[in-house]
Design a protein around this motif. Structure first.
Motif, PDB file in Angstrom:
ATOM      1  N   GLN A  29      21.255   2.078  -4.028  1.00  0.00           N
ATOM      2  CA  GLN A  29      22.182   3.199  -4.061  1.00  0.00           C
ATOM      3  C   GLN A  29      23.573   2.679  -4.445  1.00  0.00           C
ATOM      4  OE1 GLN A  29      22.697   4.818  -0.125  1.00  0.00           O
ATOM      5  NE2 GLN A  29      23.786   6.611  -0.852  1.00  0.00           N
ATOM      6  N   ASN A  80      30.249   3.292  -7.778  1.00  0.00           N
ATOM      7  CA  ASN A  80      29.581   4.106  -8.800  1.00  0.00           C
ATOM      8  C   ASN A  80      29.754   3.550 -10.208  1.00  0.00           C
ATOM      9  OD1 ASN A  80      28.301   6.008  -7.153  1.00  0.00           O
ATOM     10  ND2 ASN A  80      30.170   7.219  -6.991  1.00  0.00           N
ATOM     11  N   ARG A  83      26.390   2.517 -11.365  1.00  0.00           N
ATOM     12  CA  ARG A  83      25.335   3.540 -11.318  1.00  0.00           C
ATOM     13  C   ARG A  83      24.773   3.763 -12.723  1.00  0.00           C
ATOM     14  NH1 ARG A  83      24.416   9.371 -11.020  1.00  0.00           N
ATOM     15  NH2 ARG A  83      23.208   9.742  -9.131  1.00  0.00           N
ATOM     16  N   GLY A  88      20.229   6.614 -11.550  1.00  0.00           N
ATOM     17  CA  GLY A  88      21.108   6.959 -10.441  1.00  0.00           C
ATOM     18  C   GLY A  88      21.311   5.815  -9.465  1.00  0.00           C
ATOM     19  N   ARG A  89      20.870   4.614  -9.836  1.00  0.00           N
ATOM     20  CA  ARG A  89      20.955   3.458  -8.945  1.00  0.00           C
ATOM     21  C   ARG A  89      21.540   2.259  -9.688  1.00  0.00           C
ATOM     22  NH1 ARG A  89      18.009   4.001  -4.262  1.00  0.00           N
ATOM     23  NH2 ARG A  89      17.281   1.852  -4.156  1.00  0.00           N
TER      24      ARG A  89
END
Length: 110
Positions: A29, A80, A83, A88-89
């Protein structure tokens, strides 16, 4: 590639479960307060690299290598910026995984 699970650290604290780094790399994440913890139990230093998926004016942004000394624990923010829009990771690679354990935590931010 291993998908690392994020441990949410509350104000009372939390136990952090480490696991072995995957030879093919890991992903995790991203976001405010997300930190990759890398524990190097090897006698040699290792380099952990956060892949930067973006470009500026058509030029690739360099990935972020982070050295982790032998016997050390390194905390690496995973903002982010890392990302990947497709997954999304964040993607994480290692120069070697001998005695390298990893964990991902998210701490409160204000």
């Amino acid at each position: 590639m291993g998908a690392l699970t994020t441990t949410v650290v509350g104000l009372a604290g939390a136990e952090v479960p480490y696991g072995p780094a995957a030879a093919g790399g890991d992903d995790c994440q991203t976001g405010a307060g997300v930190v990759l913890l890398v524990r190097n139990g090897d006698a040699s230093s290792h380099t952990v690299t956060l892949v930067t998926p973006g470009t500026v004016n058509g030029l690739a942004i360099a990935d972020r290598p982070v050295p982790v000394a032998a016997g050390a624990v390194e905390a690496i923010p995973v903002t982010n910026d890392y990302r990947d829009p497709a997954t999304g990771r964040a993607s994480i690679t290692y120069d070697a995984v001998t005695s390298l354990d990893v964990a991902v935590i998210r701490v409160p931010v204000s």
